[in-house]
Design an enzyme around this catalytic site. Structure first.
Site, PDB file in Angstrom:
ATOM      1  N   ALA A  83      37.176  34.741  37.414  1.00 22.87           N
ATOM      2  CA  ALA A  83      36.780  36.146  37.551  1.00 22.87           C
ATOM      3  C   ALA A  83      35.807  36.466  36.421  1.00 22.87           C
ATOM      4  O   ALA A  83      35.559  35.639  35.548  1.00 22.87           O
ATOM      5  CB  ALA A  83      38.006  37.048  37.485  1.00 22.87           C
ATOM      6  N   GLU A 139      44.582  31.363  33.416  1.00 19.37           N
ATOM      7  CA  GLU A 139      44.738  32.729  32.904  1.00 19.37           C
ATOM      8  C   GLU A 139      45.634  32.797  31.664  1.00 19.37           C
ATOM      9  O   GLU A 139      45.440  33.640  30.792  1.00 19.37           O
ATOM     10  CB  GLU A 139      45.328  33.637  33.989  1.00 19.37           C
ATOM     11  N   GLU A 173      41.928  31.076  43.319  1.00 19.35           N
ATOM     12  CA  GLU A 173      42.608  32.049  44.184  1.00 19.35           C
ATOM     13  C   GLU A 173      41.780  32.371  45.422  1.00 19.35           C
ATOM     14  O   GLU A 173      42.308  32.481  46.523  1.00 19.35           O
ATOM     15  CB  GLU A 173      42.906  33.327  43.391  1.00 19.35           C
ATOM     16  N   GLY A 180      40.254  33.078  39.305  1.00 15.93           N
ATOM     17  CA  GLY A 180      39.911  33.784  40.538  1.00 15.93           C
ATOM     18  C   GLY A 180      39.228  32.882  41.552  1.00 15.93           C
ATOM     19  O   GLY A 180      39.340  33.111  42.764  1.00 15.93           O
TER      20      GLY A 180
END
Ligand SMILES: *[C@@H]1O[C@H](CO)[C@@H](O)[C@H](O)[C@H]1NC(C)=O
Length: 251
Positions: free
Chosen positions: A99, A165, A145, A142
């Site tokens: 992300a 993360e 994901e 991300g």
């Protein structure tokens, strides 16, 4: 609301070539201008919706604008009668390295919780047509994901999957803790989420694990928001942005 049952099957593509499997490009114009993605219809019959993440300098970090554009492209392909399936891909170097941490660095718990931060990413998993992630290079945080929200993952030999993360003082917030258990099994998923270690395509090709996805995702999202109330999350993301090692205080 009708949507397909999603299960992330990790498939290994045998050749080392880039995982883009389709040819004959034609410009896809009805979606308007995109800043962060390339959108085309491909294949002999122009029946494949093709979305390429295109922030090369940022290794396709998934900023809010990029994910909004992915949602718009998916909306357009979903209602396009010509399109039978959709491919999401990145570059040889990175599917998506994560992300956009700069966008998150100074967010507060109240902002995350109140705005249900990242909830709109879930659009990828509710598309009523099959969505394939063609992955090479980094699929981290991300990015991992996003790949797992797709129905099938085709992974090239240079693909690397991970949920790092924890190294930023937070947890996956877009389904990582839930879909990874189904994709690679609970044990390996916990190891990856608790250590931040990456795995390659071979290691990813493993067993499945079934639980209630919607409930798990809801809980995960709220716990992810809760990490924004901790000092360590702020320090982890600030250190990342400032390119230094994080100094965690366990608070
Ligand atoms: C976050 O806040 C710090 C200190 O207030 C500031 O230096 C930094 O530029 C901010 N980061 C972003 C991405 O806005």
């Amino acid at each position: 609301m009708a949507f397909l049952c999603r299960s992330a099957a990790l498939l290994l593509k045998p050749s080392g070539a880039a995982p883009a499997v389709l040819s004959t490009a034609r410009l896809y114009s009805s979606g308007g201008q995109y800043e962060y993605i390339l959108v085309e219809k491909r294949g002999e019959k122009n029946n494949v919706g093709f979305i390429q993440l295109n922030r090369p300098k940022a290794l396709n970090a998934l900023c809010d604008g990029l994910m909004k554009e992915v949602g718009q492209a998916l909306d357009a392909f979903e209602v396009d009668g010509d399109v039978g399936a959709i491919v999401i891909t990145g570059s040889d170097r990175a599917f998506a390295a994560g992300a956009d941490i700069k966008e998150m660095q100074n967010r507060t718990f109240q902002e995350c919780y109140g705005g249900n931060f990242l909830a709109h990413w879930n659009r990828v998993s509710t598309v009523k047509k099959p969505v394939i992630a063609a992955v090479n290079g980094f699929a981290l945080g991300g990015g991992c994901e996003l790949a797992m929200m797709c129905d099938i993952i085709y992974a090239g030999e240079k693909a690397q999957f991970g949920q790092p993360e924890i190294l930023l003082g937070t947890i996956p917030g877009a389904g990582g803790t839930q879909r990874l258990t189904r994709a690679v099994g609970k044990s390996l998923a916990m190891e990856m989420v608790l250590t931040g270690d990456k795995i390659n395509a071979q290691e990813a090709k493993q067993s499945a694990f079934e639980l209630t996805l919607a409930e798990g995702n809801r809980l995960e999202k709220r716990l992810f928001h809760a990490t924004f109330a901790t000092d360590d999350r702020k320090e982890g993301m600030t250190a990342f942005v400032e390119k230094r090692k994080a100094s965690f205080q366990d608070k």
